[in-house]
Design an enzyme around this catalytic site. Structure first.
Site, mmCIF file in Angstrom:
data_model
loop_
_atom_site.group_PDB
_atom_site.id
_atom_site.type_symbol
_atom_site.label_atom_id
_atom_site.label_comp_id
_atom_site.label_asym_id
_atom_site.label_seq_id
_atom_site.Cartn_x
_atom_site.Cartn_y
_atom_site.Cartn_z
ATOM 1 N N LYS A 1 -0.019 7.321 -9.710
ATOM 2 C CA LYS A 1 0.087 6.398 -8.570
ATOM 3 C C LYS A 1 -1.313 5.922 -8.228
ATOM 4 O O LYS A 1 -2.199 6.732 -7.985
ATOM 5 C CB LYS A 1 0.735 7.125 -7.386
ATOM 6 C CG LYS A 1 0.543 6.470 -6.023
ATOM 7 C CD LYS A 1 1.456 7.099 -4.994
ATOM 8 C CE LYS A 1 0.730 7.422 -3.705
ATOM 9 N NZ LYS A 1 1.630 8.012 -2.686
ATOM 10 N N LEU A 2 -1.490 4.602 -8.210
ATOM 11 C CA LEU A 2 -2.776 4.026 -7.843
ATOM 12 C C LEU A 2 -2.725 3.563 -6.404
ATOM 13 O O LEU A 2 -1.810 2.834 -6.008
ATOM 14 C CB LEU A 2 -3.113 2.826 -8.739
ATOM 15 C CG LEU A 2 -3.154 3.047 -10.253
ATOM 16 C CD1 LEU A 2 -3.542 1.747 -10.952
ATOM 17 C CD2 LEU A 2 -4.126 4.176 -10.611
ATOM 18 N N LYS A 3 -3.714 3.956 -5.620
ATOM 19 C CA LYS A 3 -3.865 3.384 -4.283
ATOM 20 C C LYS A 3 -4.393 1.967 -4.456
ATOM 21 O O LYS A 3 -5.314 1.744 -5.260
ATOM 22 C CB LYS A 3 -4.853 4.221 -3.466
ATOM 23 C CG LYS A 3 -4.327 5.603 -3.118
ATOM 24 C CD LYS A 3 -3.221 5.512 -2.082
ATOM 25 C CE LYS A 3 -2.854 6.894 -1.558
ATOM 26 N NZ LYS A 3 -1.782 6.814 -0.542
ATOM 27 N N ASP B 1 0.504 2.355 -4.284
ATOM 28 C CA ASP B 1 0.708 2.637 -2.857
ATOM 29 C C ASP B 1 -0.326 1.848 -2.060
ATOM 30 O O ASP B 1 -1.526 2.026 -2.244
ATOM 31 C CB ASP B 1 0.545 4.140 -2.602
ATOM 32 C CG ASP B 1 0.832 4.532 -1.155
ATOM 33 O OD1 ASP B 1 1.170 3.647 -0.340
ATOM 34 O OD2 ASP B 1 0.717 5.735 -0.840
ATOM 35 N N GLU C 1 4.714 0.993 -3.049
ATOM 36 C CA GLU C 1 4.951 1.804 -1.855
ATOM 37 C C GLU C 1 4.276 1.191 -0.632
ATOM 38 O O GLU C 1 3.084 0.903 -0.666
ATOM 39 C CB GLU C 1 4.392 3.211 -2.136
ATOM 40 C CG GLU C 1 4.521 4.214 -1.007
ATOM 41 C CD GLU C 1 3.933 5.583 -1.400
ATOM 42 O OE1 GLU C 1 3.616 5.800 -2.588
ATOM 43 O OE2 GLU C 1 3.776 6.426 -0.496
ATOM 44 N N ASP D 1 7.337 4.482 2.788
ATOM 45 C CA ASP D 1 6.748 5.774 3.154
ATOM 46 C C ASP D 1 6.627 5.787 4.683
ATOM 47 O O ASP D 1 7.529 6.265 5.397
ATOM 48 C CB ASP D 1 5.389 5.926 2.440
ATOM 49 C CG ASP D 1 4.619 7.177 2.839
ATOM 50 O OD1 ASP D 1 5.089 7.939 3.703
ATOM 51 O OD2 ASP D 1 3.516 7.425 2.290
ATOM 52 N N ASN E 1 -0.363 1.653 1.443
ATOM 53 C CA ASN E 1 -0.601 2.166 2.803
ATOM 54 C C ASN E 1 -0.744 1.041 3.833
ATOM 55 O O ASN E 1 -1.713 1.027 4.603
ATOM 56 C CB ASN E 1 -1.819 3.102 2.844
ATOM 57 C CG ASN E 1 -1.557 4.439 2.174
ATOM 58 O OD1 ASN E 1 -2.180 4.762 1.167
ATOM 59 N ND2 ASN E 1 -0.614 5.217 2.685
ATOM 60 N N SER F 1 -1.724 11.112 -7.252
ATOM 61 C CA SER F 1 -2.143 9.944 -6.493
ATOM 62 C C SER F 1 -3.635 9.739 -6.716
ATOM 63 O O SER F 1 -4.426 10.659 -6.490
ATOM 64 C CB SER F 1 -1.833 10.189 -5.008
ATOM 65 O OG SER F 1 -2.291 9.122 -4.219
ATOM 66 N N LYS G 1 8.582 12.487 3.026
ATOM 67 C CA LYS G 1 7.477 13.337 3.478
ATOM 68 C C LYS G 1 7.974 14.094 4.693
ATOM 69 O O LYS G 1 8.142 13.520 5.765
ATOM 70 C CB LYS G 1 6.295 12.466 3.908
ATOM 71 C CG LYS G 1 5.227 12.293 2.887
ATOM 72 C CD LYS G 1 4.062 11.554 3.488
ATOM 73 C CE LYS G 1 3.243 10.935 2.386
ATOM 74 N NZ LYS G 1 2.411 9.840 2.907
ATOM 75 N N GLY H 1 3.032 13.473 -0.473
ATOM 76 C CA GLY H 1 2.094 14.559 -0.213
ATOM 77 C C GLY H 1 1.052 14.145 0.799
ATOM 78 O O GLY H 1 0.825 12.951 1.019
HETATM 79 C C1 NPQ Z 1 0.425 8.552 1.034
HETATM 80 N N1 NPQ Z 1 -0.789 10.618 0.322
HETATM 81 O O1 NPQ Z 1 1.305 8.669 0.208
HETATM 82 C C2 NPQ Z 1 -0.560 9.680 1.366
HETATM 83 C C3 NPQ Z 1 -1.734 9.194 2.062
HETATM 84 C C4 NPQ Z 1 -2.735 10.196 2.478
HETATM 85 C C5 NPQ Z 1 -1.190 11.780 -1.751
HETATM 86 O O2 NPQ Z 1 -1.379 9.487 -1.523
HETATM 87 C C6 NPQ Z 1 -7.010 12.565 3.458
HETATM 88 C C7 NPQ Z 1 -7.338 11.361 2.925
HETATM 89 C C8 NPQ Z 1 -5.702 12.889 3.604
HETATM 90 C C9 NPQ Z 1 -6.359 10.459 2.568
HETATM 91 C C10 NPQ Z 1 -3.365 12.330 3.364
HETATM 92 C C11 NPQ Z 1 -1.123 10.517 -0.968
HETATM 93 C C12 NPQ Z 1 -4.698 12.007 3.230
HETATM 94 C C13 NPQ Z 1 -5.042 10.785 2.713
HETATM 95 C C14 NPQ Z 1 -2.421 11.394 2.985
HETATM 96 C C15 NPQ Z 1 -4.045 9.900 2.338
HETATM 97 O O3 NPQ Z 1 0.398 7.523 1.681
HETATM 98 MG MG MG Z 2 2.156 6.578 0.801
#
Ligand code: NPQ
Ligand code: MG
Length: 368
Positions: free
Chosen positions: A161-163, A188, A213, A238, A190, A135, A262, A290
């Site tokens: 995976k790009l945020k 993703d 996502e 998610d 969020n 990620s 998760k 994760g």
């Molecule tokens: C998700 N995880 O899938 C989460 C979001 C997430 C690996 O992208 C500190 C900072 C802790 C940012 C835990 C991944 C975090 C964080 C999870 C983001 O949405």
């Molecule tokens: Mg996510």
């Protein structure tokens, strides 16, 4: 089995680089570890909660409070304790999935260590290693992003995976596609978008992403179903998926065609396995999410990701993706895969000295 005491240990783990998402930027993880001391063995549960209720409603001090005040006394009162009983005993208490998951995992680890059985064997692992994705956080510029992605591909990661968020979506995806060709790529959000962004998100369609996502709010399952009719890229949920039942409902509504599993978000590994099973029954592929876990949480995730319907690479990255020094022997990428631990319980142990170094507080709660 009987729960005799619990250690609540807080650790501070500096990240190798800031991790930026649509809900903020983090430079370290402040993690709660739950250590279950039972009459037969000890077990570890790593809590996924973040310090602030921005990613989910739970937050780390709130988790410690609900454990102390309600969950630990209830579980300690159970005489024939095992991991299954934890879910049963805690079912009258609403919500607090991450708190429940951490405690159930600690009890499950103790149970399995006492039985000499691994998480993978218990959960039904079908393979001895799992393919891994990574990620990648939001960056200040496209060149920085391309450097980061190039580095991960060089290390062997099998999926990127790009945020994303409004203002950082089509251009970074285009840039990664132009530079790295047909690499397995997904995004993703969020929850950073609204249904009114459907036309905009459809601009991602030409890039043939594996999935998008959680573009919308966690309670907007119907919105995702609407979005799925405008956007050709598969929708993956998610934050919206909090149980096997909510997964079944989201699938029936047409809100998602892929699910991020998760364990922390659904109350633990037992419910996570039920999410896996219900998705498999509907022909919906899953992958393991994760939460920037240490080796303890990572070990359990890797075991789960070895189940047969985990057909997409997960966010089960190597330890050094996040931490220069992990508290367990590090998980290392080998040919883009992590090995599923085979030892009793989680199959990994924190190093006592390393653990002390990162510990910021310890609370021992006697339950006898
Ligand atoms: C998700 N995880 O899938 C989460 C979001 C997430 C690996 O992208 C500190 C900072 C802790 C940012 C835990 C991944 C975090 C964080 C999870 C983001 O949405
Ligand atoms: Mg996510």
């Amino acid at each position: 089995m009987k729960l005799e005491a619990v250690e609540l240990r807080r650790i501070r783990m500096p990240l190798v680089a800031p991790f930026r998402t649509s809900f903020g930027s983090q430079t370290a993880r402040d993690i709660l570890l739950v250590r279950a001391r039972t009459d037969v063995a000890e077990g570890w549960g790593e809590c996924a909660a973040l310090p602030d209720p921005r990613y989910s409603a739970e937050y780390v001090d709130g988790v410690a409070d609900v454990l102390r005040r309600f969950f630990l006394p209830a579980v300690a009162a159970a005489t024939d304790l095992d991991a299954n009983a934890v879910g049963r005993v805690l079912s009258p208490f609403l919500g607090h999935f991450m708190a429940k998951a951490a405690l159930e995992t600690a009890v499950l680890d103790a149970e399995l260590r006492a039985d000499g059985r691994s998480f993978g064997s218990f959960l039904g692992a079908a393979v001895d290693r799992v393919p891994c994705g990574v990620s990648v956080g939001i960056m200040d510029s496209i060149p920085e992003l391309l450097d980061a992605v190039g580095g991960y591909l060089d290390q062997g990661y099998l999926r990127i995976k790009l945020k994303i968020e409004p203002g950082w979506d089509v251009e970074p995806v285009r840039a990664v596609r132009e530079r790295f060709g047909d690499v397995a790529l997904q995004v993703d959000a969020n929850t950073a978008y609204a249904v009114s962004d459907a036309r905009h998100l459809a601009r991602l369609d030409p890039f043939e992403l594996l999935l998008i996502e959680q573009p919308l709010d966690e309670d907007d399952v119907l919105g995702h179903a609407e979005l799925a009719r405008t956007v050709r890229t598969p929708i993956c949920l998610d934050e919206s998926i909090t149980s096997a039942r909510s997964a079944a409902a989201a699938i029936r509504l047409g809100a998602c065609s892929i699910v991020n599993v998760k364990p922390a978000r659904v109350g633990g590994y037992l419910e996570a396995r039920r999410v896996h099973d219900v998705c498999a029954a509907h022909g919906v592929p899953v992958w393991c999410g994760g939460m920037l876990e240490t080796g303890l949480g990572r070990a359990a995730n890797v075991a789960l990701a070895a189940l047969p319907n985990f057909t997409l690479p997960g966010d089960t990255s190597a330890s050094d993706r996040y931490y220069a020094t992990d508290i367990t022997p590090p998980f290392r990428l080998d040919d883009g895969h992590l090995r599923v631990p085979t030892g009793p319980g989680l199959g990994v142990e924190p190093d006592a000295a390393l653990l002390e170094e990162v510990t910021t507080s310890v609370e021992e709660i006697d339950l006898r």
